[in-house]
Enzyme design. Structure first.
Site, PDB file in Angstrom:
ATOM      1  N   SER A   1      51.439 103.733   5.930  1.00  0.00           N
ATOM      2  CA  SER A   1      52.152 103.067   4.843  1.00  0.00           C
ATOM      3  C   SER A   1      51.708 101.618   4.671  1.00  0.00           C
ATOM      4  O   SER A   1      51.840 101.055   3.592  1.00  0.00           O
ATOM      5  CB  SER A   1      53.662 103.120   5.080  1.00  0.00           C
ATOM      6  OG  SER A   1      53.999 102.503   6.306  1.00  0.00           O
ATOM      7  N   LEU A   2      51.149 101.016   5.737  1.00  0.00           N
ATOM      8  CA  LEU A   2      50.644  99.650   5.608  1.00  0.00           C
ATOM      9  C   LEU A   2      49.656  99.549   4.442  1.00  0.00           C
ATOM     10  O   LEU A   2      49.805  98.711   3.554  1.00  0.00           O
ATOM     11  CB  LEU A   2      49.968  99.209   6.919  1.00  0.00           C
ATOM     12  CG  LEU A   2      49.178  97.901   6.852  1.00  0.00           C
ATOM     13  CD1 LEU A   2      50.093  96.708   6.583  1.00  0.00           C
ATOM     14  CD2 LEU A   2      48.406  97.666   8.160  1.00  0.00           C
ATOM     15  N   ASN A   3      48.641 100.429   4.423  1.00  0.00           N
ATOM     16  CA  ASN A   3      47.636 100.372   3.350  1.00  0.00           C
ATOM     17  C   ASN A   3      48.261 100.688   1.994  1.00  0.00           C
ATOM     18  O   ASN A   3      47.862 100.130   0.966  1.00  0.00           O
ATOM     19  CB  ASN A   3      46.517 101.380   3.616  1.00  0.00           C
ATOM     20  CG  ASN A   3      45.849 101.142   4.957  1.00  0.00           C
ATOM     21  OD1 ASN A   3      46.256 101.713   5.960  1.00  0.00           O
ATOM     22  ND2 ASN A   3      44.874 100.257   5.004  1.00  0.00           N
TER      23      ASN A   3
ATOM     24  N   TYR B   1      44.532  84.879  15.388  1.00  0.00           N
ATOM     25  CA  TYR B   1      43.750  85.982  14.813  1.00  0.00           C
ATOM     26  C   TYR B   1      44.647  86.899  14.003  1.00  0.00           C
ATOM     27  O   TYR B   1      44.297  87.321  12.908  1.00  0.00           O
ATOM     28  CB  TYR B   1      43.043  86.764  15.922  1.00  0.00           C
ATOM     29  CG  TYR B   1      42.199  87.908  15.422  1.00  0.00           C
ATOM     30  CD1 TYR B   1      40.934  87.674  14.883  1.00  0.00           C
ATOM     31  CD2 TYR B   1      42.656  89.226  15.478  1.00  0.00           C
ATOM     32  CE1 TYR B   1      40.146  88.717  14.424  1.00  0.00           C
ATOM     33  CE2 TYR B   1      41.873  90.278  15.025  1.00  0.00           C
ATOM     34  CZ  TYR B   1      40.617  90.020  14.494  1.00  0.00           C
ATOM     35  OH  TYR B   1      39.852  91.053  14.038  1.00  0.00           O
ATOM     36  N   TYR B   2      45.841  87.200  14.526  1.00  0.00           N
ATOM     37  CA  TYR B   2      46.794  88.030  13.781  1.00  0.00           C
ATOM     38  C   TYR B   2      47.647  87.210  12.831  1.00  0.00           C
ATOM     39  O   TYR B   2      48.113  87.707  11.818  1.00  0.00           O
ATOM     40  CB  TYR B   2      47.638  88.877  14.751  1.00  0.00           C
ATOM     41  CG  TYR B   2      46.848  90.077  15.204  1.00  0.00           C
ATOM     42  CD1 TYR B   2      46.799  91.226  14.416  1.00  0.00           C
ATOM     43  CD2 TYR B   2      46.091  90.038  16.368  1.00  0.00           C
ATOM     44  CE1 TYR B   2      46.029  92.318  14.785  1.00  0.00           C
ATOM     45  CE2 TYR B   2      45.307  91.134  16.745  1.00  0.00           C
ATOM     46  CZ  TYR B   2      45.287  92.277  15.943  1.00  0.00           C
ATOM     47  OH  TYR B   2      44.525  93.344  16.297  1.00  0.00           O
ATOM     48  N   GLN B   3      47.829  85.928  13.121  1.00  0.00           N
ATOM     49  CA  GLN B   3      48.618  85.075  12.229  1.00  0.00           C
ATOM     50  C   GLN B   3      47.986  84.997  10.841  1.00  0.00           C
ATOM     51  O   GLN B   3      48.681  85.139   9.833  1.00  0.00           O
ATOM     52  CB  GLN B   3      48.739  83.662  12.826  1.00  0.00           C
ATOM     53  CG  GLN B   3      49.386  82.654  11.858  1.00  0.00           C
ATOM     54  CD  GLN B   3      50.200  81.586  12.556  1.00  0.00           C
ATOM     55  OE1 GLN B   3      50.347  81.584  13.763  1.00  0.00           O
ATOM     56  NE2 GLN B   3      50.742  80.679  11.768  1.00  0.00           N
TER      57      GLN B   3
ATOM     58  N   HIS C   1      49.341  92.961  21.252  1.00  0.00           N
ATOM     59  CA  HIS C   1      48.009  92.372  21.294  1.00  0.00           C
ATOM     60  C   HIS C   1      47.906  91.226  22.297  1.00  0.00           C
ATOM     61  O   HIS C   1      46.894  90.540  22.367  1.00  0.00           O
ATOM     62  CB  HIS C   1      47.590  91.881  19.897  1.00  0.00           C
ATOM     63  CG  HIS C   1      47.330  93.011  18.955  1.00  0.00           C
ATOM     64  ND1 HIS C   1      46.301  93.912  19.144  1.00  0.00           N
ATOM     65  CD2 HIS C   1      47.963  93.412  17.824  1.00  0.00           C
ATOM     66  CE1 HIS C   1      46.309  94.805  18.174  1.00  0.00           C
ATOM     67  NE2 HIS C   1      47.312  94.531  17.358  1.00  0.00           N
TER      68      HIS C   1
ATOM     69  N   HIS D   1      47.643  89.114  25.864  1.00  0.00           N
ATOM     70  CA  HIS D   1      46.887  89.232  27.116  1.00  0.00           C
ATOM     71  C   HIS D   1      47.749  88.726  28.279  1.00  0.00           C
ATOM     72  O   HIS D   1      48.647  87.898  28.085  1.00  0.00           O
ATOM     73  CB  HIS D   1      45.583  88.452  27.017  1.00  0.00           C
ATOM     74  CG  HIS D   1      44.567  89.123  26.152  1.00  0.00           C
ATOM     75  ND1 HIS D   1      43.246  88.739  26.095  1.00  0.00           N
ATOM     76  CD2 HIS D   1      44.671  90.184  25.300  1.00  0.00           C
ATOM     77  CE1 HIS D   1      42.583  89.526  25.261  1.00  0.00           C
ATOM     78  NE2 HIS D   1      43.428  90.402  24.756  1.00  0.00           N
TER      79      HIS D   1
HETATM   80 ZN   LIG Z   1      42.401  86.759  26.545  1.00  0.00          ZN
END
Ligand SMILES: [Zn+2]
Ligand SMILES: [Zn+2]
Lengths: 723, 723
Positions: free
Chosen positions: B130-132, B240-242, B401, B403
């Site tokens: 549904s995201l796309n 990166y996700y922001q 995501h 670490h």
């Molecule tokens: Zn890392």
């Protein structure tokens, strides 16, 4: 004697002339890049003049205090002398005078340098070796020439008797072996002495500089011009040393032209000085010199020696292509020619410099093998600078700095090294790394054959890494073709290993219809006895994929061998691909994928290695390679195609054509003709065939492929196969 | 309801308004970067319009044909719709109409996508998830809005009934879990539905989008704004996700502002939308995002989401610093704000963007640890961009995501990563590399603690790499000081390992008098039982030197461990430095040397490793690290100083200051105060002392050093010691 004596008032008379100076004096009054450079240099010299003059008693070797001080002194005198000519401000002339007077006091008191190596035959006095002493003379005599009009008779006598006459004597009649030697050290000595001859009105010195101390012509500057360069201007140690060697040649040649234009020095040997300059430019890719032999990779066309070379070449030829190189160099020189370059750049006259495909014959007569450069625009070119180059090296050994790398190749694409050469193992001037000298690993790895992209027999280097044998033998360059879509060259050598003949043919081809460029490599090995043959591909980038299984040594790994460079390679994985097509794909930081497809026999191996074993001080870069290996074989042809493809763009989040389009490769050896058949995934087939000998354009050749006969005229055929 | 219904003639009404369009129509008549972009986009759309419209029946998953075709379709409709507004050329409106009519035929016939994962709770119809589908709606509803004036009543009815009402229903009431979820997927769904509400005159949809399907405020766009960002605008998965999450926030916010300015959406939560944009910019160095958590390193501020963000932020604020970012991005957007940016850039209004030192509190309330950025100009700065940055990460886990890297740090200097983070193990979209998804090594190496620059206890990762435990715990950020020459921050965590307290204090300091910048690192470990503590330094560059002997594993080497990332490290060498100062120097490609000096106990070890073991497909980059290791210890302080120095310039053939100037390091732990004493080769001594707790500016602290008492007020003291 050939040149007329000029009055002292005619100073300067070496690289820049009185006419040049007149123009330069006007130029520093107007805005422009010449004026900018002048002001920058003036600030730098003014700052140095705040310190007292120091002419220390020589004590230290290279890099030490007195060594560096005497180097700074000659540069400062040269720059101050030029500033005196430009500004006519006496303070600059006084600096040169005072420093030279101190040298005139010091020099007569000196014996050979205390750091002279025992038994070395090239000692200096101010420096540990005569090379530096000669460089001192080349700069200082120009400085002296600049300030002559400001000196009294008494000062002139003191300076000439105290320093210039003794140093000339020391570097010429007292150093006959070095002075007469046909070697780049000799060039510095003859240049210094010859230029001093012009300034001190000693035509005899000029004659000796040009023709050997005994004026026999057996040594001296002209003999150096005859023998140190090939007819096309290639210097056989390679471009890293060529640009270094260039400096005294161009400086003295310019001084000869100023004083004795009737010698037509720039026409000598069909314009060899100019060829030496332009060849140095040609031996670069994306601004950096091709790193053959002992070469530090970051050295490029912006090196000061080539800035001087390009400046002089532009002064001679007015070739606006050279201005593009000057633009990249971004360094203006304060000379007459430097002014011409600055003004032309300011006027926007630069045009693109033509980088060409050339086979540079090696050796004084150009027949001792060749260094071959093949270039083309990348077919999927993104930018103006997106060009490809293959370097193929069936060249002579290149003396003491040469590597045992007969028939090696390198590939460049999209601004970067793709199939690479290690270059020299050296951290220049980094004391912690073996005093900044060539590292031990330069000999144990970088010079060895396995560190190159050429065949190694039985894990031994070419000529068993014996320099004398290397210098005595060279490959035979068979042919070179430079057509629009096909660059093709072949060479052979049977002296690298006893009883083994190595023949390599490389082609850089363009298939415009398929928007594809390829490098085709046919390496034929032919021997009387059975051997092991290794053919490495030293690649730059990240391994992506192979179409065969790898057996990785993933918990423990060991060095691949014990000597000849093999001891420095970790064996990361090995494979025995099935008979047929083997593919290895890697991705370069430039965003492009590269696949090497090769024909495998089914019992040949591919070894994956990384540099770094037996390197306890971490002196080596940890680069990767894969090695094609066949064992117990007399005759083998390594056949491969290198295919640049696609784009990896994680920033814009797309990846295209990450896989190879080559689906098949076949090789036919028909009497005099070799043919390679390349099949693409879409079914298209192309054949490249060539006559193995050098043939004329009309010579007919024929071969059979898949039951069909093909005929062609000339060296090669590149044809699409229609079914 | 809060917004007044506008007539269809008031189209467009989302990101660009009618007034914007009027300005844009004028702008495309005049030369400038807006016109250039317009013409480029027009050429691109015209070219695509040569092909027939294709609206395929959904069949393929991500990357497959139908997936990519539907993505291309919504982009093409958006661009064509905007071209219709700008040119008023009906052919563009007709394209959008015809395509939407085909979607209106297709959509009612569709069940959930055939590639829907079994049991997945977020299926799409046109796409597998549904995201796309929501992204399709966000673009297509804008396209529809653009072309409304050109549609007949009948066409409108058909399109709204056939596609927009069904897709809104499918994404809202039929997908309540995803629609209401406080998660970036939810943001796309609420944004699409809300924007459709404005265009189709359905205020109820807008209310649901803003306040949850039940309008309770427990979910929906505003709740997402409340919870997905910290008060300073930090998104806890990292930059990166922001930047990816940003897109629907800024797009829908802009549409809300256009339709209902009275909601003051850009003032919501103290201007959180704007803060989210500027924080994304701040989380970069030299144009690239700090690669924390799952991040692909080449992603930077020129990403299209941030181009949109900067464009909207400039439209709101007129901050000319943003224009410098837009200049770097070099991408003009065809919107009203895009026009403002283009005109301001053409007028040369850009000013330097201020990159700041900031502690970004993590979590919705900003108290779940922090991500700390400390910056300063490099003291020996060569260029404007020659700045330094320390990233210190006492942040929360960052969800799936994230670490396991509590209290890790990274260091940046002269444009490059110096002490680095691996980032994500992934080759985006490269099929041969695990289908382009996160590689298995992302989990087995990149997420593990040992791949970071923080303490590992007993070779186990933080929280034993348990995501749930990670999400449930976070470090406590103790303090942050941002003074001119001292940036200082400290944090602690006792939940990463049971019974072990980890406390790290990092300082980025500048000693202008000595032309020296330093990073001081104090890592205190305190546990009840004895453990092994490892503190790695993942460095970028070539090892140069250590002041202690290395025992290299030079013929065979093995993996350092068996699990938790250790299985991927080759043990190249180990050392047991004498008690006192241990130094490791490396050289980066940026030409600068870096030395880490650390205090050694005499029985601690330093291990030298390289990534690459147990990596049979060569998925990992072969980067180097050294690891400080102490064994059988309850309490230990790792004390070190990182010192950038000198220059290696093989091109210009000079090397300066290749060796460290730090000759001694001492550490004093006095009750509440820690002090680090740094002695330089020239005898100068500096002390950095800090109170371990957060204190006020007037709070007095004291400590003893070499028998002398020192007092200071506030958090810290940086003082030169006079003897
Ligand atoms: Zn890392
Ligand atoms: Zn080499």
């Amino acid at each position: 004697l050939a040149f007329s004596i000029k009055a002292e008032s005619e100073s300067p008379r070496l690289v820049s002339t009185q006419d040049d100076i007149a123009e330069m004096r006007l130029a520093i009054e107007k805005p422009g890049s010449f004026k900018t450079k002048f002001e920058q240099q003036k600030r730098s010299v003014d700052k140095q003049m705040e310190q007292a003059i120091t002419v220390p008693v020589p004590a230290d070797g290279g890099g030490g205090y007195t060594h560096e001080r005497h180097k700074k002194n000659y540069k400062l005198m040269y720059q101050a002398g030029m500033l005196f000519q430009l500004t006519q401000d006496k303070k600059y002339a006084d600096l040169v005078r005072d420093m030279l007077l101190q040298y005139a006091d010091l020099y007569p008191t000196l014996d050979v340098h205390p750091k002279r190596k025992a038994g070395a035959n090239n000692p200096g006095k101010l420096f540990w070796q005569s090379l530096n002493e000669a460089v001192w003379l080349v700069y200082s005599i120009q400085a002296y020439d600049f300030v002559l009009p400001n000196l009294t008779e008494k000062e002139i006598t003191k300076i000439e008797q105290g320093i210039f006459r003794p140093i000339v004597k020391f570097l010429s009649v007292d150093s006959p072996a070095t002075f007469n030697k046909v070697h780049n050290h000799g060039t510095w000595l003859t240049s210094g002495v010859g230029m001093a001859g012009y300034v001190l009105n000693e035509p005899e010195w000029v004659e000796q500089a040009l023709y050997d101390l005994d004026k026999s012509g057996k040594g001296g500057f002209l003999k150096q011009l005859d023998e140190l360069f090939s007819p096309q201007g290639y210097y056989n140690e390679g471009p890293y040393y060529q640009r270094y060697a260039l400096m005294p040649f161009i400086t003295f040649a310019k001084a000869i032209e100023t004083n004795e234009p009737e010698r037509k020095i720039f026409e000598y040997r069909d314009g060899i000085v100019l060829k030496a300059i332009t060849t140095t430019i040609q031996l670069s890719y994306n601004g950096l010199f091709f790193p053959i032999n002992d070469a530090i990779k970051s050295k490029g066309i912006d090196t000061i020696e080539l800035v001087n070379g390009v400046t002089i070449a532009y002064g001679l030829t007015g070739d606006t292509g050279l201005l593009e190189i000057a633009q990249i160099q971004d360094q203006i020189i304060l000379t007459g020619d430097g002014l011409k370059v600055a003004q032309a750049l300011d006027a926007g006259k630069a045009t693109p410099y033509e980088f060409e495909s050339v086979a540079f014959g090696d050796g004084a007569d150009g027949t001792q093998g060749a260094l071959v450069i093949m270039r083309q625009a990348s077919s999927n070119k993104a930018t103006e600078t997106d060009s490809q180059a293959v370097l193929f090296k069936p060249a002579a050994q290149g003396l003491g700095h040469g590597h045992f790398d007969k028939l090696t190749w390198q590939f460049y694409d999209k601004g970067a090294e793709i199939v690479s050469d290690y270059g020299a193992a050296r951290f220049l001037n980094v004391e912690a790394k073996y005093g900044g000298r060539y590292l031990p690993e330069n000999k144990t790895y970088a010079k060895q054959t396995i560190s190159h992209n050429t065949v190694v027999v039985d894990e031994r280097s070419h000529f068993d890494a014996n320099l004398e044998k290397g210098n005595a033998n060279h490959p035979e360059h068979l042919f070179f073709v430079n057509d629009k879509n096909v660059k093709l060259s072949s060479a052979t050598i049977d002296s690298a290993y006893e009883g083994v003949e190595l023949t390599r043919t490389l082609a850089l081809i363009n298939l415009p219809e398929q928007d594809q460029t390829l490098v085709i490599d046919v390496f034929d090995v032919n021997s009387k006895k059975q051997h092991q043959f290794d053919l490495p591909v030293h690649y730059q980038g990240q391994f992506i994929d192979s179409n065969f299984a790898l057996n990785a040594n993933d918990k423990t790994m060991s060095a691949l061998g014990n000597e000849n460079g093999y001891q420095h390679l970790w064996l990361k994985a090995q494979a025995t691909p099935d008979a047929g097509l083997a593919r290895v794909t890697w991705l370069h930081d430039n965003g492009r994928f590269y696949t090497q497809s090769s024909i495998e026999t089914g019992d040949s191996q591919i070894l994956f290695t990384q540099i770094g074993a037996n390197d306890p001080n971490f002196n080596l870069r940890n680069e990767n390679a894969f090695i094609h290996r066949v064992k117990n074989t007399k005759k083998h042809s390594f056949i491969s195609v290198l295919e640049p493809h696609g784009e990896y763009n994680p920033s814009k989040e797309f990846t295209i054509s990450a896989t190879s389009k080559v689906s098949g490769l076949a090789h036919v050896d028909n009497d005099n003709v070799t043919a390679v058949l390349i099949t693409f995934l879409d079914g298209k087939e192309w054949v490249l065939a060539y006559n193995k000998q050098s043939v004329t354009k009309t010579k007919k050749s024929e071969f059979s492929l898949k039951g069909k006969k093909y005929k062609f005229s000339g060296q090669y055929l590149l044809q699409k196969i229609t079914k």
